[in-house]
Design a protein around this motif. Structure first.
Motif, PDB file in Angstrom:
ATOM      1  N   TYR A   4      27.780  59.520  25.718  1.00 40.13           N
ATOM      2  CA  TYR A   4      27.210  58.528  26.620  1.00 40.13           C
ATOM      3  C   TYR A   4      28.058  57.263  26.542  1.00 40.13           C
ATOM      4  O   TYR A   4      28.294  56.752  25.460  1.00 40.13           O
ATOM      5  N   HIS A   5      28.488  56.795  27.698  1.00 41.52           N
ATOM      6  CA  HIS A   5      29.223  55.534  27.723  1.00 41.52           C
ATOM      7  C   HIS A   5      28.733  54.691  28.881  1.00 41.52           C
ATOM      8  O   HIS A   5      28.291  55.217  29.896  1.00 41.52           O
ATOM      9  N   VAL A   6      28.871  53.381  28.735  1.00 40.94           N
ATOM     10  CA  VAL A   6      28.615  52.504  29.870  1.00 40.94           C
ATOM     11  C   VAL A   6      29.948  51.873  30.254  1.00 40.94           C
ATOM     12  O   VAL A   6      30.860  51.815  29.439  1.00 40.94           O
ATOM     13  N   ASP A   7      30.061  51.391  31.473  1.00 40.21           N
ATOM     14  CA  ASP A   7      31.310  50.747  31.854  1.00 40.21           C
ATOM     15  C   ASP A   7      31.442  49.426  31.110  1.00 40.21           C
ATOM     16  O   ASP A   7      30.480  48.932  30.518  1.00 40.21           O
ATOM     17  N   HIS A   8      32.645  48.851  31.126  1.00 35.57           N
ATOM     18  CA  HIS A   8      32.877  47.751  30.191  1.00 35.57           C
ATOM     19  C   HIS A   8      32.105  46.485  30.552  1.00 35.57           C
ATOM     20  O   HIS A   8      31.724  45.720  29.672  1.00 35.57           O
ATOM     21  N   LEU A   9      31.807  46.269  31.839  1.00 38.97           N
ATOM     22  CA  LEU A   9      31.003  45.087  32.196  1.00 38.97           C
ATOM     23  C   LEU A   9      29.569  45.220  31.693  1.00 38.97           C
ATOM     24  O   LEU A   9      28.968  44.258  31.204  1.00 38.97           O
ATOM     25  N   TRP A 195      34.765  37.154  36.824  1.00 39.06           N
ATOM     26  CA  TRP A 195      34.792  37.271  38.286  1.00 39.06           C
ATOM     27  C   TRP A 195      34.199  38.588  38.774  1.00 39.06           C
ATOM     28  O   TRP A 195      33.450  38.649  39.731  1.00 39.06           O
ATOM     29  N   ARG A 196      34.554  39.671  38.063  1.00 36.08           N
ATOM     30  CA  ARG A 196      34.016  40.976  38.478  1.00 36.08           C
ATOM     31  C   ARG A 196      32.504  41.027  38.276  1.00 36.08           C
ATOM     32  O   ARG A 196      31.781  41.647  39.042  1.00 36.08           O
ATOM     33  N   TYR A 197      32.044  40.360  37.250  1.00 36.37           N
ATOM     34  CA  TYR A 197      30.598  40.322  36.988  1.00 36.37           C
ATOM     35  C   TYR A 197      29.876  39.510  38.060  1.00 36.37           C
ATOM     36  O   TYR A 197      28.819  39.904  38.547  1.00 36.37           O
ATOM     37  N   VAL A 198      30.474  38.387  38.433  1.00 32.60           N
ATOM     38  CA  VAL A 198      29.913  37.555  39.505  1.00 32.60           C
ATOM     39  C   VAL A 198      29.767  38.390  40.771  1.00 32.60           C
ATOM     40  O   VAL A 198      28.749  38.356  41.460  1.00 32.60           O
ATOM     41  N   GLN A 199      30.778  39.205  41.028  1.00 31.24           N
ATOM     42  CA  GLN A 199      30.745  40.063  42.209  1.00 31.24           C
ATOM     43  C   GLN A 199      29.660  41.136  42.086  1.00 31.24           C
ATOM     44  O   GLN A 199      28.854  41.332  42.989  1.00 31.24           O
ATOM     45  N   ARG A 200      29.626  41.795  40.912  1.00 32.20           N
ATOM     46  CA  ARG A 200      28.673  42.883  40.738  1.00 32.20           C
ATOM     47  C   ARG A 200      27.236  42.386  40.805  1.00 32.20           C
ATOM     48  O   ARG A 200      26.362  43.045  41.355  1.00 32.20           O
ATOM     49  N   GLU A 201      26.996  41.224  40.233  1.00 34.08           N
ATOM     50  CA  GLU A 201      25.633  40.692  40.179  1.00 34.08           C
ATOM     51  C   GLU A 201      25.287  39.847  41.396  1.00 34.08           C
ATOM     52  O   GLU A 201      24.196  39.289  41.472  1.00 34.08           O
ATOM     53  N   GLU A 202      26.268  39.711  42.285  1.00 32.37           N
ATOM     54  CA  GLU A 202      26.081  38.894  43.490  1.00 32.37           C
ATOM     55  C   GLU A 202      25.587  37.490  43.148  1.00 32.37           C
ATOM     56  O   GLU A 202      24.613  36.985  43.707  1.00 32.37           O
ATOM     57  N   ILE A 203      26.286  36.862  42.208  1.00 32.10           N
ATOM     58  CA  ILE A 203      25.926  35.503  41.783  1.00 32.10           C
ATOM     59  C   ILE A 203      26.599  34.504  42.724  1.00 32.10           C
ATOM     60  O   ILE A 203      27.797  34.587  42.979  1.00 32.10           O
ATOM     61  N   GLU A 204      25.816  33.575  43.199  1.00 34.37           N
ATOM     62  CA  GLU A 204      26.365  32.567  44.107  1.00 34.37           C
ATOM     63  C   GLU A 204      27.104  31.496  43.294  1.00 34.37           C
ATOM     64  O   GLU A 204      26.631  31.075  42.242  1.00 34.37           O
ATOM     65  N   LEU A 205      28.273  31.070  43.765  1.00 31.27           N
ATOM     66  CA  LEU A 205      29.062  30.070  43.039  1.00 31.27           C
ATOM     67  C   LEU A 205      29.255  28.816  43.889  1.00 31.27           C
ATOM     68  O   LEU A 205      29.144  28.873  45.112  1.00 31.27           O
ATOM     69  N   THR A 254      40.852  18.286  36.478  1.00 27.89           N
ATOM     70  CA  THR A 254      40.789  19.631  37.036  1.00 27.89           C
ATOM     71  C   THR A 254      41.751  19.746  38.205  1.00 27.89           C
ATOM     72  O   THR A 254      41.560  19.080  39.232  1.00 27.89           O
ATOM     73  N   GLY A 255      42.764  20.547  38.026  1.00 29.50           N
ATOM     74  CA  GLY A 255      43.754  20.709  39.085  1.00 29.50           C
ATOM     75  C   GLY A 255      43.370  21.837  40.027  1.00 29.50           C
ATOM     76  O   GLY A 255      42.690  22.785  39.636  1.00 29.50           O
ATOM     77  N   ALA A 256      43.814  21.723  41.262  1.00 27.33           N
ATOM     78  CA  ALA A 256      43.583  22.781  42.240  1.00 27.33           C
ATOM     79  C   ALA A 256      44.823  23.674  42.309  1.00 27.33           C
ATOM     80  O   ALA A 256      45.891  23.294  41.843  1.00 27.33           O
ATOM     81  N   VAL A 257      44.647  24.861  42.837  1.00 25.82           N
ATOM     82  CA  VAL A 257      45.806  25.707  43.119  1.00 25.82           C
ATOM     83  C   VAL A 257      45.823  26.013  44.614  1.00 25.82           C
ATOM     84  O   VAL A 257      44.773  26.108  45.244  1.00 25.82           O
ATOM     85  N   GLU A 258      47.018  26.149  45.167  1.00 25.59           N
ATOM     86  CA  GLU A 258      47.103  26.518  46.575  1.00 25.59           C
ATOM     87  C   GLU A 258      46.647  27.959  46.694  1.00 25.59           C
ATOM     88  O   GLU A 258      47.042  28.823  45.904  1.00 25.59           O
ATOM     89  N   SER A 259      45.783  28.216  47.652  1.00 23.92           N
ATOM     90  CA  SER A 259      45.222  29.554  47.748  1.00 23.92           C
ATOM     91  C   SER A 259      44.618  29.769  49.127  1.00 23.92           C
ATOM     92  O   SER A 259      44.108  28.847  49.756  1.00 23.92           O
ATOM     93  N   GLN A 260      44.681  31.011  49.565  1.00 23.63           N
ATOM     94  CA  GLN A 260      44.015  31.390  50.807  1.00 23.63           C
ATOM     95  C   GLN A 260      42.772  32.229  50.499  1.00 23.63           C
ATOM     96  O   GLN A 260      42.146  32.786  51.404  1.00 23.63           O
ATOM     97  N   ALA A 261      42.422  32.322  49.207  1.00 20.63           N
ATOM     98  CA  ALA A 261      41.336  33.223  48.814  1.00 20.63           C
ATOM     99  C   ALA A 261      39.988  32.619  49.173  1.00 20.63           C
ATOM    100  O   ALA A 261      39.494  31.731  48.492  1.00 20.63           O
ATOM    101  N   SER A 262      39.386  33.114  50.235  1.00 24.37           N
ATOM    102  CA  SER A 262      38.143  32.507  50.690  1.00 24.37           C
ATOM    103  C   SER A 262      36.927  33.376  50.389  1.00 24.37           C
ATOM    104  O   SER A 262      35.800  32.953  50.564  1.00 24.37           O
ATOM    105  N   SER A 263      37.144  34.591  49.911  1.00 23.85           N
ATOM    106  CA  SER A 263      36.008  35.447  49.548  1.00 23.85           C
ATOM    107  C   SER A 263      36.158  35.869  48.091  1.00 23.85           C
ATOM    108  O   SER A 263      37.233  35.725  47.496  1.00 23.85           O
ATOM    109  N   LEU A 264      35.093  36.404  47.524  1.00 26.02           N
ATOM    110  CA  LEU A 264      35.151  36.889  46.146  1.00 26.02           C
ATOM    111  C   LEU A 264      36.232  37.945  45.967  1.00 26.02           C
ATOM    112  O   LEU A 264      36.969  37.932  44.993  1.00 26.02           O
ATOM    113  N   GLU A 265      36.326  38.855  46.941  1.00 23.44           N
ATOM    114  CA  GLU A 265      37.337  39.914  46.858  1.00 23.44           C
ATOM    115  C   GLU A 265      38.737  39.309  46.772  1.00 23.44           C
ATOM    116  O   GLU A 265      39.558  39.726  45.959  1.00 23.44           O
TER     117      GLU A 265
END
Lengths: 301, 422
Positions: A4-9, A195-205, A254-265
């Protein structure tokens, strides 16, 4: 019988919930340090899960430098209300006014280091004997050395050369009066895990984590937002760029980074391919080679 | 979310060996070559290496994060590092080699499933490596990888490698280890770390990373003896959940399903599991390492420190425990009649040392018997404790979680010892 195993998250989540339940039972008055950043949001979400359907037995403590992104404060208040947690704010502004600390001067003033005093004062004032934080060991080399249950003496100091052995999952939270513990349930998580956990749990940021247009200027290789607390000096040009934040803290460091990433994916794809650490955008870590260790020794988060 | 297959998606290992065998360099190499190291970390290391006048990039600086470690060029405390390949996520504990920091090495080893022991190809295995090998097996680690390092300094010689292998095998025959693998490497140059080396055509085994990705570590969790130490009782006191009474904890052995008949210890009352929940999700079964909330069909008195098990398969519950103890305190020895606090699963009790049977000489693995008055810092010995309350335990060999205890000094609150039951 099959293995029996569970995934790592799921595994990481289960361990963190175990830690949070230990905190609730081993300490008299624990609090949860909540900055509105993704890591503390993740810890608060785990606390919600660990005690459901009861309310989490921790107050949320925000150490407020007064130099916030407004989005962070909005998010903080809405979050506390949603999970039904009591929110307590420790104010660096107040510490300055009462003469507990002096505002930094110079070309790159920051209230980041001042937070330590406010944090320790708030811990003492409310008699907190444990403060739960969202720090992860993969963030920084001094943090890589820290225990999950990390002892602080009566001055709030960490003694990295003399940490208690921490074996199996037998956490030792015993201490003398006046001392306290910092507890880090996300110790074994990486940035990508969060980040993957935020996605899996659908946590709003907070929206700051996603690409948006913002007026920024460059300083020492970091992109700083133009705000009332961070203004360009001579020769630093302000321009509008599409950016996002990988960590959220005090505006001044807190510095910003240039990014086009607008969704969790998009963000996850970006983090997975990133070639710089998230704290690479933090001016507070770049002051010296061991600046995190030095701050932690004095009682920083 | 849960899968049933033969392979764990997450592997915890630790590295051990003598001072200067190159442990930190090896981890630095694994992270560097799996592209886990970020540009800014690399730049910082380059800067530090240059500042110290090093000829080459010193990868050990990636894990030796404390000021004192960087100044002295040694590892003092465990550093935890993380890297992942498409096959597995790895959690690495880089543990110190110096004898005075053995307690930190034990900390790193206690949660590991596999040990990497480094040996210098020129020197064979030294006392500290023997100690680490012995402690690894004492802590129940069944998989050991011996990396014979610095092969570049012995001209990639097969004879040099074989000499170390013979040396280790002679020693290891006295240890309880099921799987021992030897790999010749150069951590400094990366030979056989990620890719098979071009310099050692005589070696036909896998690279270290390939081995770590594929090694079978399943079967080390106990799926037979159902154990659920209660951490806390969930009582919401809300209108919606007025009568809710749930037992929160992490499954530390076996499999629990709704409807299963269970026994609560120490009360001995039996009942059935009503539901197993993770928040509002109801689960069909729960097994290690799941953290869940159980509700039971009957209201019986259960609180933190109690154990839920199956009526036909109960843990042992006596007050006399015999264990192997690693002693950590530089100030206070463990002696007969000395008293300590003992922490076990979610239980806490007081304990008095009834008898100190023998110490182990970690070089010869012989028992030192007769006239053993105390365990001092870094000593390992066999001890019988009398506890103030029964501890619901299993032999450590059957279950690492229900078979382990820590001893705490009630005066200083320090963790002074680690014990493995029988």
């Amino acid at each position: 019988m099959p293995d029996y195993h569970v995934d790592h998250l799921t595994h990481l989540e289960a361990e963190s919930m175990f830690v949070l339940r230990e905190v609730a039972t081993q300490f008299r008055e624990p609090c949860l340090l909540f900055s509105g950043g993704k890591d503390s949001i993740c810890v608060a979400h785990l606390a919600y899960k660990a005690f459901w359907p009861a309310r989490m037995p921790f107050r949320l403590l925000h150490v407020d430098t007064g130099h916030n992104f407004p989005e962070t404060i909005e998010y903080r208040d809405a979050f506390a209300e949603k999970v039904g947690a009591r929110l307590l704010v420790g104010s660096v502004e107040e510490s300055i006014r009462s003469g507990r600390v002096n505002e930094e001067t110079g070309p790159n003033p920051s209230r980041n280091a001042l937070q330590t005093v406010t944090l320790l004062d708030t811990i003492e004032e409310h008699g907190f004997d444990a403060a739960i934080g969202g720090a992860r060991r993969d963030e920084e080399k001094a943090r890589a050395k820290e225990r999950v249950f990390s002892h602080r003496d009566e001055f709030g100091q960490w003694d990295p050369k003399n940490q208690r052995p921490e074996l199996w999952t037998l956490f030792n939270g015993r201490m003398r009066v006046g001392e306290h513990f910092r507890v880090f349930p996300l110790s074994n998580w990486t940035e990508l895990d969060v980040w993957r956990y935020v996605q899996r749990e659908e946590i709003e940021l907070p929206s700051l984590y996603f690409a948006h247009d913002r007026k920024v200027f460059e300083r020492d290789g970091s992109l700083l937002a133009e705000t009332e607390f961070t203004r360009p000096s001579d020769g630093e040009r302000v321009e509008t760029r599409t950016v996002r934040f990988r960590t959220i803290g005090d505006v001044t460091c807190t510095g910003a980074v240039e990014s086009q990433a607008s969704s969790l994916e998009d963000v996850i794809a970006e983090v997975a391919a990133a070639r710089k650490t998230e704290r690479g955008t933090r001016a507070d870590d770049r002051r010296s080679e061991t600046s995190m260790e030095d701050r932690k020794r004095q009682g920083y988060f | 979310m849960t899968t049933r297959n033969d392979e764990t998606p997450m592997l915890r290992f630790f590295t051990a060996g003598s001072v200067d065998d190159g442990k930190s360099t090896l981890i630095g190499r694994l992270m560097f070559d799996t592209k886990t190291i970020f540009e800014d970390q690399l730049e910082a290391v380059e800067k530090s290496s240059k500042k110290r006048g090093d000829e080459r990039l010193d990868l050990a600086l990636l894990t030796d994060g404390l000021r004192a470690e960087r100044e002295q060029g040694i590892t003092i405390d465990v550093a935890y590092r993380y890297f992942a390949t498409p096959r597995r996520k790895f959690i690495v504990a880089d543990t110190p080699g110096h004898v005075q920091y053995t307690r930190n090495m034990v900390t790193g080893a206690s949660t590991a499933q596999l040990a990497i022991l480094l040996a210098d190809a020129r020197k064979g295995i030294l006392e500290q490596t023997r100690r680490h090998a012995f402690i690894s097996t004492l802590l129940g680690i069944k998989n050991i990888v011996v990396c014979v390092n610095k092969m570049d300094l012995v001209d990639w010689s097969e004879d040099a490698f074989d000499a170390v292998v013979r040396d280790v095998q002679a020693f290891a025959s006295k240890l309880d280890v099921s799987n021992i693998t030897f790999i010749p490497i150069s951590a400094l140059h990366g030979d056989n770390v990620i890719e098979r080396s071009q310099n050692m055509a005589w070696y036909e085994g896998p690279s270290l990373l390939y081995h770590l990705e594929h090694v079978h570590v399943g079967g080390e969790t106990n799926l037979v003896d159902a154990r659920f130490p209660v951490q806390t009782v969930i009582r919401p006191h809300s209108d919606e959940w007025h009568d809710f009474r749930g037992y929160a904890g992490q499954v530390q052995g076996g499999v629990f399903k709704p409807g299963d008949e269970v026994v609560a210890l120490p009360s001995g009352f039996t009942t059935r599991i009503e539901k197993i929940r993770l928040v509002d999700r109801e689960l069909d079964e729960a097994f290690w390492p799941m953290s869940v909330v159980m509700t039971l069909e009957d209201e019986i008195d259960i609180s933190r420190g109690d154990m839920i098990a199956k009526p036909q398969n109960r843990p042992e519950a006596d007050q006399d425990l015999t264990l192997m103890v690693c002693w950590f305190s530089p100030n206070k020895p463990l002696q007969a009649r000395s008293r300590w606090a003992v922490r076990h699963t979610t239980q806490e009790a007081r304990a008095i040392v009834q008898e100190l049977h023998y110490k182990v000489d970690v070089n010869s693995l012989h028992r030192v018997e007769g006239n053993v008055e105390s365990l001092q810092l870094n000593d390992i010995g066999r001890v019988t404790l009398r506890t103030s309350a029964p501890l619901f335990h299993d032999p450590y060999r059957r279950n690492r979680m229900t078979g382990s205890v820590i001893l705490v000094d009630e005066l200083t609150n320090e963790t002074v010892g680690a014990g493995m039951i029988r």
